[in-house]
Write a protein that holds these residues in place. Structure first.
Motif, PDB file in Angstrom:
ATOM      1  N   ALA A  29      12.727 -13.963  -4.624  1.00 28.18           N
ATOM      2  CA  ALA A  29      12.842 -14.496  -5.988  1.00 28.18           C
ATOM      3  C   ALA A  29      13.828 -13.610  -6.726  1.00 28.18           C
ATOM      4  O   ALA A  29      13.637 -12.393  -6.806  1.00 28.18           O
ATOM      5  CB  ALA A  29      11.487 -14.495  -6.692  1.00 28.18           C
ATOM      6  N   GLY A  30      14.899 -14.207  -7.213  1.00 30.24           N
ATOM      7  CA  GLY A  30      15.921 -13.377  -7.836  1.00 30.24           C
ATOM      8  C   GLY A  30      16.854 -14.152  -8.736  1.00 30.24           C
ATOM      9  O   GLY A  30      16.638 -15.327  -9.042  1.00 30.24           O
ATOM     10  N   ILE A  31      17.895 -13.448  -9.128  1.00 32.72           N
ATOM     11  CA  ILE A  31      18.900 -13.992 -10.034  1.00 32.72           C
ATOM     12  C   ILE A  31      20.263 -13.476  -9.613  1.00 32.72           C
ATOM     13  O   ILE A  31      20.393 -12.339  -9.135  1.00 32.72           O
ATOM     14  CB  ILE A  31      18.591 -13.601 -11.497  1.00 32.72           C
ATOM     15  CG1 ILE A  31      19.581 -14.249 -12.467  1.00 32.72           C
ATOM     16  CG2 ILE A  31      18.553 -12.084 -11.668  1.00 32.72           C
ATOM     17  CD1 ILE A  31      19.173 -14.112 -13.928  1.00 32.72           C
ATOM     18  N   THR A  37      23.693  -9.695  -7.768  1.00 40.04           N
ATOM     19  CA  THR A  37      22.391 -10.274  -7.422  1.00 40.04           C
ATOM     20  C   THR A  37      21.318  -9.221  -7.652  1.00 40.04           C
ATOM     21  O   THR A  37      21.493  -8.058  -7.300  1.00 40.04           O
ATOM     22  CB  THR A  37      22.373 -10.720  -5.948  1.00 40.04           C
ATOM     23  OG1 THR A  37      23.391 -11.703  -5.757  1.00 40.04           O
ATOM     24  CG2 THR A  37      21.033 -11.313  -5.561  1.00 40.04           C
ATOM     25  N   ARG A  38      20.209  -9.661  -8.272  1.00 35.88           N
ATOM     26  CA  ARG A  38      19.075  -8.770  -8.537  1.00 35.88           C
ATOM     27  C   ARG A  38      17.784  -9.455  -8.102  1.00 35.88           C
ATOM     28  O   ARG A  38      17.648 -10.667  -8.204  1.00 35.88           O
ATOM     29  CB  ARG A  38      18.957  -8.430 -10.026  1.00 35.88           C
ATOM     30  CG  ARG A  38      20.154  -7.703 -10.601  1.00 35.88           C
ATOM     31  CD  ARG A  38      20.189  -6.249 -10.140  1.00 35.88           C
ATOM     32  NE  ARG A  38      21.253  -5.512 -10.792  1.00 35.88           N
ATOM     33  CZ  ARG A  38      22.473  -5.355 -10.321  1.00 35.88           C
ATOM     34  NH1 ARG A  38      22.798  -5.915  -9.177  1.00 35.88           N
ATOM     35  NH2 ARG A  38      23.367  -4.654 -10.970  1.00 35.88           N
ATOM     36  N   GLU A  39      16.852  -8.643  -7.657  1.00 36.08           N
ATOM     37  CA  GLU A  39      15.517  -9.124  -7.300  1.00 36.08           C
ATOM     38  C   GLU A  39      14.635  -9.053  -8.541  1.00 36.08           C
ATOM     39  O   GLU A  39      14.692  -8.082  -9.296  1.00 36.08           O
ATOM     40  CB  GLU A  39      14.932  -8.247  -6.200  1.00 36.08           C
ATOM     41  CG  GLU A  39      13.566  -8.673  -5.739  1.00 36.08           C
ATOM     42  CD  GLU A  39      13.063  -7.828  -4.581  1.00 36.08           C
ATOM     43  OE1 GLU A  39      12.066  -8.236  -3.975  1.00 36.08           O
ATOM     44  OE2 GLU A  39      13.667  -6.780  -4.283  1.00 36.08           O
ATOM     45  N   GLU A  55      22.562 -18.186 -11.442  1.00 34.49           N
ATOM     46  CA  GLU A  55      21.528 -18.996 -10.807  1.00 34.49           C
ATOM     47  C   GLU A  55      20.280 -18.141 -10.629  1.00 34.49           C
ATOM     48  O   GLU A  55      20.367 -16.916 -10.514  1.00 34.49           O
ATOM     49  CB  GLU A  55      21.976 -19.537  -9.451  1.00 34.49           C
ATOM     50  CG  GLU A  55      22.162 -18.468  -8.394  1.00 34.49           C
ATOM     51  CD  GLU A  55      22.439 -19.008  -7.003  1.00 34.49           C
ATOM     52  OE1 GLU A  55      21.875 -20.060  -6.635  1.00 34.49           O
ATOM     53  OE2 GLU A  55      23.207 -18.365  -6.275  1.00 34.49           O
ATOM     54  N   VAL A  56      19.138 -18.788 -10.657  1.00 35.51           N
ATOM     55  CA  VAL A  56      17.859 -18.132 -10.349  1.00 35.51           C
ATOM     56  C   VAL A  56      17.179 -18.944  -9.253  1.00 35.51           C
ATOM     57  O   VAL A  56      17.456 -20.129  -9.094  1.00 35.51           O
ATOM     58  CB  VAL A  56      16.941 -18.015 -11.591  1.00 35.51           C
ATOM     59  CG1 VAL A  56      17.563 -17.127 -12.637  1.00 35.51           C
ATOM     60  CG2 VAL A  56      16.619 -19.370 -12.164  1.00 35.51           C
ATOM     61  N   TRP A  57      16.308 -18.299  -8.504  1.00 42.49           N
ATOM     62  CA  TRP A  57      15.635 -19.009  -7.432  1.00 42.49           C
ATOM     63  C   TRP A  57      14.273 -18.379  -7.162  1.00 42.49           C
ATOM     64  O   TRP A  57      14.012 -17.232  -7.510  1.00 42.49           O
ATOM     65  CB  TRP A  57      16.468 -19.011  -6.147  1.00 42.49           C
ATOM     66  CG  TRP A  57      16.734 -17.639  -5.605  1.00 42.49           C
ATOM     67  CD1 TRP A  57      15.939 -16.930  -4.733  1.00 42.49           C
ATOM     68  CD2 TRP A  57      17.838 -16.800  -5.910  1.00 42.49           C
ATOM     69  NE1 TRP A  57      16.495 -15.701  -4.481  1.00 42.49           N
ATOM     70  CE2 TRP A  57      17.666 -15.603  -5.203  1.00 42.49           C
ATOM     71  CE3 TRP A  57      18.959 -16.941  -6.706  1.00 42.49           C
ATOM     72  CZ2 TRP A  57      18.569 -14.550  -5.265  1.00 42.49           C
ATOM     73  CZ3 TRP A  57      19.857 -15.894  -6.783  1.00 42.49           C
ATOM     74  CH2 TRP A  57      19.661 -14.717  -6.059  1.00 42.49           C
TER      75      TRP A  57
END
Length: 114
Positions: A29-31, A37-39, A55-57
């Motif tokens: 799960a990150g952005i 990119t970061r967790e 984006e986030v996921w």
């Protein structure tokens, strides 16, 4: 220039549960903002300028819950903030924005902080 900065404060983040999860190219799960990119980590806020491509996921099996809120961009001066607030108040008074729509009980809650 963006008028605001967006804050993502993760409250619940899915945990990696397998070796497969830890061998991933990106966090469960990150952005991603631009090329960074970061967790997401519970209780650790991320501040971003969302005018950049982002984006986030959540690729986990459990929900991700974030508290999202906006802050004035530090480059927006106090006088500009007051004028922007006045502009939106005028538009709301004219009925151009802010009309209440019937809420879908299944949609997530939204809180606007001014």
């Amino acid at each position: 220039m963006n008028l605001r900065l967006r804050v993502h404060l993760p409250l619940i983040v899915p945990k990696s549960t397998s070796a497969e999860d830890s061998n991933r190219n990106r966090p469960l799960a990150g952005i991603r903002v631009a090329d960074q990119t970061r967790e997401f980590r519970e209780g650790s806020a991320l501040v971003l300028d969302d005018s950049y491509v982002h984006e986030v996921w959540n690729e986990g099996d459990s929900p991700r819950v974030l508290f999202l809120f906006d802050l004035w961009h530090p480059d927006v001066h106090l006088e500009e903030r007051e004028r922007i607030n006045n502009m939106f108040s005028y538009a709301k008074d004219q009925g151009w924005i802010g009309n209440q729509r019937k809420k879908d009980p299944e949609s997530p809650a939204t809180i606007n902080v001014i």
